[in-house]
Design a protein around this motif. Structure first.
Motif, PDB file in Angstrom:
ATOM      1  N   GLN A   1      37.963 149.647  10.247  1.00 26.25           N
ATOM      2  CA  GLN A   1      39.006 149.158   9.348  1.00 26.25           C
ATOM      3  C   GLN A   1      38.954 147.643   9.236  1.00 26.25           C
ATOM      4  O   GLN A   1      38.590 146.943  10.180  1.00 26.25           O
ATOM      5  CB  GLN A   1      40.382 149.575   9.876  1.00 26.25           C
ATOM      6  N   SER A   2      39.334 147.130   8.075  1.00 24.66           N
ATOM      7  CA  SER A   2      39.294 145.687   7.861  1.00 24.66           C
ATOM      8  C   SER A   2      40.138 144.935   8.877  1.00 24.66           C
ATOM      9  O   SER A   2      39.739 143.870   9.360  1.00 24.66           O
ATOM     10  CB  SER A   2      39.780 145.357   6.444  1.00 24.66           C
ATOM     11  N   ASN A   3      41.284 145.489   9.236  1.00 29.85           N
ATOM     12  CA  ASN A   3      42.156 144.770  10.169  1.00 29.85           C
ATOM     13  C   ASN A   3      41.692 144.858  11.620  1.00 29.85           C
ATOM     14  O   ASN A   3      42.359 144.335  12.506  1.00 29.85           O
ATOM     15  CB  ASN A   3      43.613 145.211  10.015  1.00 29.85           C
ATOM     16  N   ASP A   4      40.550 145.492  11.868  1.00 31.90           N
ATOM     17  CA  ASP A   4      39.932 145.453  13.199  1.00 31.90           C
ATOM     18  C   ASP A   4      39.163 144.161  13.411  1.00 31.90           C
ATOM     19  O   ASP A   4      38.708 143.886  14.522  1.00 31.90           O
ATOM     20  CB  ASP A   4      38.961 146.626  13.371  1.00 31.90           C
ATOM     21  N   TYR A   5      38.992 143.371  12.354  1.00 30.77           N
ATOM     22  CA  TYR A   5      38.174 142.162  12.411  1.00 30.77           C
ATOM     23  C   TYR A   5      39.027 140.946  12.078  1.00 30.77           C
ATOM     24  O   TYR A   5      39.908 140.997  11.218  1.00 30.77           O
ATOM     25  CB  TYR A   5      36.995 142.293  11.440  1.00 30.77           C
ATOM     26  N   ASP A   6      38.743 139.859  12.774  1.00 32.51           N
ATOM     27  CA  ASP A   6      39.565 138.657  12.667  1.00 32.51           C
ATOM     28  C   ASP A   6      38.944 137.560  11.811  1.00 32.51           C
ATOM     29  O   ASP A   6      39.656 136.693  11.302  1.00 32.51           O
ATOM     30  CB  ASP A   6      39.825 138.094  14.071  1.00 32.51           C
TER      31      ASP A   6
END
Length: 121
Positions: free
Chosen positions: A104-109
């Protein structure tokens, strides 16, 4: 960490491209790295990821067997080798870094600016 993606371009169906993502700033080896893509008119989707050690990789079903993600700890670069490209692979490709990985996109900062891949039929 700052990410700079490159390597996109125009290629015919069946061809190959290699995307690069150069990382600078904080320690590259601590991060999971991922590639996402966003086709015109569609949401961003996960393509591939690699863990901090480089020993574990994961791919979305549509690219399995055609794409290979790898990382180089000397140059602090993550690569996405794309073979047997299809028109449906056309998208802006983004590299990303995170502490936990995932699809998921929100797994990456941290995110790079994106590089456009166009596959003609």
């Amino acid at each position: 960490v700052q990410l700079q993606a490159s390597g996109g371009g125009l290629v015919q169906a069946g061809g190959s491209l290699r995307l690069s993502c150069a990382a600078s700033g904080r320690t590259f080896s601590r991060y999971f790295m991922g590639w996402f893509r966003q086709a015109p008119g569609k949401e961003r989707e996960f393509a591939a990821s690699i863990n901090w050690s480089g020993r574990s990789t994961y791919y979305t079903d549509s690219v399995k067997g055609r794409f290979t993600i790898s990382r180089d700890y000397v140059t602090n670069t993550v690569y996405l080798q794309m073979n047997s490209l299809k028109p449906e692979d056309t998208a802006v490709y983004y590299c990303a870094a995170g502490n936990t990985g995932g699809t998921q996109s929100n797994d990456y900062d941290y995110w790079g600016q994106g590089t456009l891949v166009t596959v003609s039929s």
